[in-house]
Design a protein around this motif. Structure first.
Motif, short mmCIF file in Angstrom:
data_model
loop_
_atom_site.label_atom_id
_atom_site.label_comp_id
_atom_site.label_asym_id
_atom_site.label_seq_id
_atom_site.Cartn_x
_atom_site.Cartn_y
_atom_site.Cartn_z
N ALA A 1 -5.39 -13.66 2.30
CA ALA A 1 -4.09 -13.75 2.97
C ALA A 1 -3.75 -12.40 3.60
N PHE A 2 -3.06 -12.49 4.73
CA PHE A 2 -2.69 -11.31 5.51
C PHE A 2 -1.21 -11.41 5.85
N MET A 3 -0.57 -10.27 6.01
CA MET A 3 0.87 -10.27 6.31
C MET A 3 1.31 -8.84 6.58
N VAL A 4 2.56 -8.71 6.98
CA VAL A 4 3.17 -7.39 7.11
C VAL A 4 4.30 -7.32 6.07
N VAL A 5 4.26 -6.29 5.24
CA VAL A 5 5.28 -6.13 4.21
C VAL A 5 6.18 -4.95 4.59
N HIS A 6 7.43 -5.24 4.90
CA HIS A 6 8.37 -4.20 5.31
C HIS A 6 9.12 -3.67 4.09
N ASN A 7 9.34 -2.38 4.07
CA ASN A 7 10.16 -1.76 3.03
C ASN A 7 11.39 -1.17 3.70
N HIS A 8 12.52 -1.83 3.52
CA HIS A 8 13.76 -1.36 4.16
C HIS A 8 14.47 -0.32 3.30
N GLY A 9 13.91 -0.04 2.13
CA GLY A 9 14.54 0.91 1.23
C GLY A 9 14.26 2.35 1.64
N ASP A 10 14.94 3.29 0.95
CA ASP A 10 14.69 4.70 1.27
C ASP A 10 13.80 5.37 0.22
N THR A 11 13.14 4.56 -0.61
CA THR A 11 12.09 5.09 -1.47
C THR A 11 10.83 4.25 -1.29
N ALA A 12 9.69 4.93 -1.41
CA ALA A 12 8.43 4.22 -1.26
C ALA A 12 8.24 3.25 -2.42
N ASP A 13 7.51 2.19 -2.17
CA ASP A 13 7.21 1.22 -3.22
C ASP A 13 5.71 0.93 -3.14
N ARG A 14 5.23 0.12 -4.05
CA ARG A 14 3.82 -0.28 -3.99
C ARG A 14 3.72 -1.78 -4.23
#
Ligand code: CU
Length: 180
Positions: free
Chosen positions: A45-58
């Motif tokens: 599976a493929f996708m784009v995962v956006h992080n709208h937060g102001d801290t990095a995530d994993r």
């Protein structure tokens, strides 16, 4: 108010607040899933995962009941110059205010031991697990037409294999532009 009910009320507030805050941070766009043939025992599976937060995530794991195992994979070129996939146990970073690209020839979600073949236009239910944010449930549409896109062929040594050269060489750029 008794001590007990005060405590219960406090907990309720915390439990309520966390998911709401986390939910707004991560967003998934353009997901699709493929498997290489009707006989395939693996899919991706493929996708784009956006992080709208102001801290990095994993993104640290993915779960699904469509296969025996679900792993986070990437492609590497090994010592003998052969392109192959390896599991990335620590997962993939999603930069603050940025995005993680899961794309052909790169990072992806791998389904190993499919219980049934992927069927065009059906969906694969996947739970994405993050280090910080709450888990996200994604319905990923199966798009077997993407198999014809030569996006995965941008690493040199694939053409030494048994794959059909003719179908790989044209239009590599069209495919990647499409994923945006
Ligand atoms: Cu893989």
């Amino acid at each position: 108010m008794s001590f007990k009910s005060t405590l219960a009320a406090a907990c309720a507030v915390v439990l309520f607040a966390l998911p709401a805050a986390a939910e707004s941070q991560i967003e998934v766009h353009h997901p699709y899933a493929i498997s290489s043939s009707m006989m395939a025992t693996a899919g991706a599976a493929f996708m784009v995962v956006h992080n709208h937060g102001d801290t990095a995530d994993r993104l640290i794991a993915a779960r699904s009941d469509v296969s025996d195992m679900v792993q986070l994979h990437t492609h590497i070129i090994d010592e003998s110059g052969v392109a192959r996939m390896v599991e990335v146990a620590e997962g993939f970073e999603i930069p603050a205010g940025g995005e993680l690209l899961l794309e052909r020839g790169g990072n992806h979600v791998m389904f190993i031991g499919l219980h049934a073949p992927f069927v065009q236009d059906e969906t694969v239910h996947v739970t994405l697990v993050f280090e910080q944010a709450d888990e996200i449930e994604v319905e990923i549409p199966v798009d077997l037409t993407q198999m014809g896109q030569p996006q995965a062929m941008d690493h040199g040594n694939m053409d030494h294999g048994s794959m059909d050269h003719g179908s790989m060489d044209h239009g590599a750029m069209d495919g990647s532009a499409d994923s945006n």
